[in-house]
Design a protein around this motif. Structure first.
Motif, PDB file in Angstrom:
ATOM      1  N   UNK A  65      30.539  -2.859  11.535  1.00  0.00           N
ATOM      2  CA  UNK A  65      30.243  -4.375  10.462  1.00  0.00           C
ATOM      3  C   UNK A  65      28.597  -3.876  10.374  1.00  0.00           C
ATOM      4  N   UNK A  66      28.688  -3.833   8.512  1.00  0.00           N
ATOM      5  CA  UNK A  66      27.635  -2.770   8.205  1.00  0.00           C
ATOM      6  C   UNK A  66      26.311  -3.729   8.510  1.00  0.00           C
ATOM      7  N   UNK A  67      24.751  -3.698   8.465  1.00  0.00           N
ATOM      8  CA  UNK A  67      23.795  -3.887   9.033  1.00  0.00           C
ATOM      9  C   UNK A  67      23.616  -5.250   7.983  1.00  0.00           C
ATOM     10  N   UNK A  72      23.504 -11.678   8.533  1.00  0.00           N
ATOM     11  CA  UNK A  72      24.081 -12.518   7.412  1.00  0.00           C
ATOM     12  C   UNK A  72      24.866 -13.285   8.012  1.00  0.00           C
ATOM     13  N   UNK A  73      25.425 -13.332   9.390  1.00  0.00           N
ATOM     14  CA  UNK A  73      26.492 -13.525  10.500  1.00  0.00           C
ATOM     15  C   UNK A  73      25.515 -13.940  11.322  1.00  0.00           C
ATOM     16  N   UNK A  74      24.040 -13.824  11.748  1.00  0.00           N
ATOM     17  CA  UNK A  74      23.431 -14.152  12.852  1.00  0.00           C
ATOM     18  C   UNK A  74      22.111 -14.734  11.922  1.00  0.00           C
ATOM     19  N   UNK A  75      21.485 -14.543  10.664  1.00  0.00           N
ATOM     20  CA  UNK A  75      21.373 -15.394  10.092  1.00  0.00           C
ATOM     21  C   UNK A  75      19.419 -14.546  10.370  1.00  0.00           C
ATOM     22  N   UNK A  76      19.226 -13.684  11.296  1.00  0.00           N
ATOM     23  CA  UNK A  76      18.363 -12.816  11.976  1.00  0.00           C
ATOM     24  C   UNK A  76      17.985 -12.138  11.304  1.00  0.00           C
ATOM     25  N   UNK A  77      16.907 -11.677   9.992  1.00  0.00           N
ATOM     26  CA  UNK A  77      16.775 -10.076   9.394  1.00  0.00           C
ATOM     27  C   UNK A  77      16.619  -9.184   9.871  1.00  0.00           C
ATOM     28  N   UNK A  78      17.204  -7.854  10.339  1.00  0.00           N
ATOM     29  CA  UNK A  78      17.376  -6.518  10.458  1.00  0.00           C
ATOM     30  C   UNK A  78      15.604  -5.753   9.515  1.00  0.00           C
ATOM     31  N   UNK A  79      15.635  -4.528  11.027  1.00  0.00           N
ATOM     32  CA  UNK A  79      14.690  -4.029  10.597  1.00  0.00           C
ATOM     33  C   UNK A  79      14.849  -3.097   8.833  1.00  0.00           C
ATOM     34  N   UNK A  80      16.022  -2.588   9.640  1.00  0.00           N
ATOM     35  CA  UNK A  80      16.673  -2.418   7.456  1.00  0.00           C
ATOM     36  C   UNK A  80      16.501  -3.575   6.753  1.00  0.00           C
TER      37      UNK A  80
END
Length: 86
Positions: A65-67, A72-80
Motif C-alpha cells: 500500500x502506498x504511503x 488516507x486510510x489512517x487519517x494521520x499524515x505520514x513523514x513522506x
C-alpha cells in the motif's frame, strides 16, 4: 382501517397521497411492535467460508500500500507526505 388501505395501495397511489399531505406509511407504534418480535438468526457470513475469500486472505499479506493511501486510510499524515507539503 388505515393499515389495510396502506397495504392495498400501489407505490404511485402512496406517492400521490404523500404529495397531497396524507400520512400513508405505517404508524410508529406499528414499527415498534414489529421490532419487538424481530428474529435474529446468527450465522457465519458466506464470504468467510468461501474458497475465494480464503485465497484473497492469503494474498493480502503480499499487497503493498502506498504511503499516500495509508495516510488516507489512517487519517494521520505520514513523514513522506509532510515533507512534500513543505
Amino acid at each position: 382501517n388505515d393499515k389495510t388501505k396502506f397495504e392495498d395501495m400501489t407505490p404511485d397511489e402512496r406517492r400521490k397521497a404523500t404529495e397531497a399531505g396524507l400520512r400513508v406509511g405505517p404508524a410508529f407504534e406499528d414499527l415498534v411492535n414489529e421490532a419487538k418480535f424481530h428474529v435474529l438468526i446468527e450465522r457465519q457470513p458466506f464470504r468467510e467460508s468461501s474458497e475465494t475469500w480464503k485465497r484473497l486472505e492469503g494474498k493480502a499479506s503480499n499487497i503493498q500500500i502506498s504511503p499516500a493511501m495509508e495516510e488516507w486510510i489512517s487519517g494521520v499524515p505520514t513523514l513522506a507526505a509532510a515533507t512534500v507539503e513543505k
